[in-house]
Design a protein around this motif. Sequence first.
Motif, PDB file in Angstrom:
ATOM      1  N   LYS A  90      27.378  69.115 -45.256  1.00 54.88           N
ATOM      2  CA  LYS A  90      27.171  68.664 -43.979  1.00 54.88           C
ATOM      3  C   LYS A  90      26.185  69.347 -43.260  1.00 54.88           C
ATOM      4  O   LYS A  90      25.614  70.493 -43.702  1.00 54.88           O
ATOM      5  N   THR A 130      36.464  68.982 -39.237  1.00 52.10           N
ATOM      6  CA  THR A 130      35.434  69.301 -40.211  1.00 52.10           C
ATOM      7  C   THR A 130      36.086  70.574 -41.057  1.00 52.10           C
ATOM      8  O   THR A 130      36.570  71.416 -40.640  1.00 52.10           O
ATOM      9  N   TRP A 131      35.979  70.189 -42.470  1.00 50.06           N
ATOM     10  CA  TRP A 131      36.463  71.083 -43.447  1.00 50.06           C
ATOM     11  C   TRP A 131      35.400  72.330 -43.463  1.00 50.06           C
ATOM     12  O   TRP A 131      34.206  72.081 -43.730  1.00 50.06           O
ATOM     13  N   GLU A 132      35.881  73.474 -43.728  1.00 48.62           N
ATOM     14  CA  GLU A 132      35.220  74.954 -44.063  1.00 48.62           C
ATOM     15  C   GLU A 132      35.205  74.974 -45.499  1.00 48.62           C
ATOM     16  O   GLU A 132      35.771  74.322 -46.292  1.00 48.62           O
ATOM     17  N   GLY A 133      34.233  75.745 -46.040  1.00 45.18           N
ATOM     18  CA  GLY A 133      34.294  75.898 -47.368  1.00 45.18           C
ATOM     19  C   GLY A 133      32.836  75.748 -47.929  1.00 45.18           C
ATOM     20  O   GLY A 133      32.204  74.690 -47.578  1.00 45.18           O
ATOM     21  N   ARG A 176      38.384  72.464 -50.803  1.00 50.13           N
ATOM     22  CA  ARG A 176      37.903  73.469 -50.226  1.00 50.13           C
ATOM     23  C   ARG A 176      37.123  74.758 -51.101  1.00 50.13           C
ATOM     24  O   ARG A 176      36.329  75.361 -50.486  1.00 50.13           O
ATOM     25  N   LYS A 233      30.584  66.767 -36.818  1.00 55.13           N
ATOM     26  CA  LYS A 233      32.061  66.959 -36.582  1.00 55.13           C
ATOM     27  C   LYS A 233      32.659  65.624 -36.779  1.00 55.13           C
ATOM     28  O   LYS A 233      32.047  64.503 -36.913  1.00 55.13           O
ATOM     29  N   ASN A 248      31.878  71.932 -48.747  1.00 52.62           N
ATOM     30  CA  ASN A 248      31.710  71.210 -47.620  1.00 52.62           C
ATOM     31  C   ASN A 248      30.099  71.662 -47.182  1.00 52.62           C
ATOM     32  O   ASN A 248      29.436  70.732 -46.372  1.00 52.62           O
ATOM     33  N   SER A 249      29.927  72.588 -47.356  1.00 52.01           N
ATOM     34  CA  SER A 249      28.677  73.265 -46.780  1.00 52.01           C
ATOM     35  C   SER A 249      27.207  72.717 -47.404  1.00 52.01           C
ATOM     36  O   SER A 249      26.422  72.620 -46.605  1.00 52.01           O
ATOM     37  N   SER A 302      31.002  64.109 -39.744  1.00 54.95           N
ATOM     38  CA  SER A 302      31.182  65.202 -40.926  1.00 54.95           C
ATOM     39  C   SER A 302      31.722  64.456 -42.134  1.00 54.95           C
ATOM     40  O   SER A 302      32.332  63.590 -42.235  1.00 54.95           O
ATOM     41  N   LYS A 348      25.064  71.608 -39.601  1.00 52.56           N
ATOM     42  CA  LYS A 348      25.517  72.485 -38.432  1.00 52.56           C
ATOM     43  C   LYS A 348      26.288  71.617 -37.452  1.00 52.56           C
ATOM     44  O   LYS A 348      27.258  72.121 -36.903  1.00 52.56           O
TER      45      LYS A 348
END
Length: 251
Positions: free
Chosen positions: A76, A66-69, A186, A81, A72-73, A133, A78
Amino acid sequence: CTFPFFSAKSGCKFMITGTDKIAQAFNEQGYFVARGLLKPLVKRLTAEFDDIVDQLVASGEEIDATWEGAANSRLKAKSDKILHTHNVQKYSRAWLDAFLDPGLLDVAGACMGSDNIILHHSKLFQKPAENGSPFPIHQDWPYFPTQNDSMIAGIVHVSEASDEMGCLRVHPGSHRLGRINDSNGRGSGTSLTDYPIEKAIPVECEPGDVIFFHYFTLHGSMPNRSDKTRKTVLFQIYDGEDKIELGNQHP
């Protein structure tokens, strides 16, 4: 070669015959769907896929891709995956044979415009049911640029991939934009604001279908909120006359 081709403009399927037609479709749209290309291999590929996933889970290693940033927030949850590993051809003869399948290489060569094909890498992705995800809109070139931009991807489906399951979404023709700054997915570059994932075209697939797309083509996927698991293996290939562009990769 004869394959059904999905038209993003009409939403209909029509027959593409011959590598010249495949090349034309790929050059116009930035992607091509070879329906049923590896269908005869699906049973074995699925078994090998599941064996690899079982080994990954048993290993206890961190396998969530799963990408952070910020991009993506907003897409997705919590608990989302996606299970993954690299270079499945090192762990499975069946997948190595699939990448060397003459039909697959014919279509790949037509899309890339060369039969001098180099495998750069492959990646297994399993999007779990209900909490698989997403991937925000991005281009692939920032991660492994080549000097002549010959890199393309192929996604082999060993399960169904509906929009509800988080199938690939593309912006047809976006490959003609070339290299876009901040397009790695990202952050919050113009590719995200000008080409939102919500307006991208879902490319739904069946087991055995293979999607080819250029590494400039803006693409991503929504979360898997269905009760089915989505299983795919992606491979990246480039022209043997091209070279990896060193010192310009996104970390």
